[in-house]
Design a protein around this motif. Sequence first.
Motif, PDB file in Angstrom:
ATOM      1  N   GLY A  24       0.806  -1.215   0.000  1.00  0.00           N
ATOM      2  CA  GLY A  24       0.000   0.000   0.000  1.00  0.00           C
ATOM      3  C   GLY A  24       0.835   1.259   0.000  1.00  0.00           C
ATOM      4  N   VAL A  25       1.804   1.336  -0.884  1.00  0.00           N
ATOM      5  CA  VAL A  25       2.761   2.438  -0.907  1.00  0.00           C
ATOM      6  C   VAL A  25       2.394   3.465  -1.961  1.00  0.00           C
ATOM      7  N   TYR A  75       3.270 -11.930   0.379  1.00  0.00           N
ATOM      8  CA  TYR A  75       1.878 -12.016  -0.058  1.00  0.00           C
ATOM      9  C   TYR A  75       1.051 -12.871   0.906  1.00  0.00           C
ATOM     10  N   PHE A  76       1.582 -14.015   1.306  1.00  0.00           N
ATOM     11  CA  PHE A  76       0.856 -14.887   2.230  1.00  0.00           C
ATOM     12  C   PHE A  76       0.694 -14.226   3.595  1.00  0.00           C
ATOM     13  N   PHE A  77       1.729 -13.550   4.066  1.00  0.00           N
ATOM     14  CA  PHE A  77       1.644 -12.859   5.344  1.00  0.00           C
ATOM     15  C   PHE A  77       0.570 -11.783   5.298  1.00  0.00           C
ATOM     16  N   THR A  78       0.554 -11.021   4.202  1.00  0.00           N
ATOM     17  CA  THR A  78      -0.448  -9.969   4.054  1.00  0.00           C
ATOM     18  C   THR A  78      -1.853 -10.558   3.952  1.00  0.00           C
ATOM     19  N   SER A  79      -1.988 -11.689   3.286  1.00  0.00           N
ATOM     20  CA  SER A  79      -3.317 -12.306   3.209  1.00  0.00           C
ATOM     21  C   SER A  79      -3.768 -12.808   4.578  1.00  0.00           C
ATOM     22  N   GLY A  82      -3.904  -9.204   6.912  1.00  0.00           N
ATOM     23  CA  GLY A  82      -4.739  -8.169   6.317  1.00  0.00           C
ATOM     24  C   GLY A  82      -3.928  -6.969   5.824  1.00  0.00           C
ATOM     25  N   TYR A  83      -4.523  -6.270   4.913  1.00  0.00           N
ATOM     26  CA  TYR A  83      -3.887  -5.129   4.255  1.00  0.00           C
ATOM     27  C   TYR A  83      -3.607  -3.983   5.240  1.00  0.00           C
TER      28      TYR A  83
END
Length: 87
Positions: A24-25, A75-79, A82-83
């Motif tokens: 989210g940059v 990607y997996f950590f963010t999923s 959460g964002y």
Amino acid sequence: MLFDHGCDSSTSWILGLSQLCVLGVGTNSLMYYAIILANFIGFYNAMWNQYHCGVFRLGRIIAIDEGLVLAWGLYFFTSYVGYGFWQ
């Protein structure tokens, strides 16, 4: 070789943009340039070295393979968390 390196450079660009989206940059320009440069400096230096030396040297850690694994982990950590974790 030109086709292979062209595909690698396109993949590097897409990987950098997808990391920017996950983190989210969009509004932080310093972080934007830091992530893009981190993706391109390694690729550019490796291609420059191969062009001038005629040999493509890889160490014990191959940046492309381990970089993809780290990106998948991101990607997996963010999923999972959460964002909003990156905000």
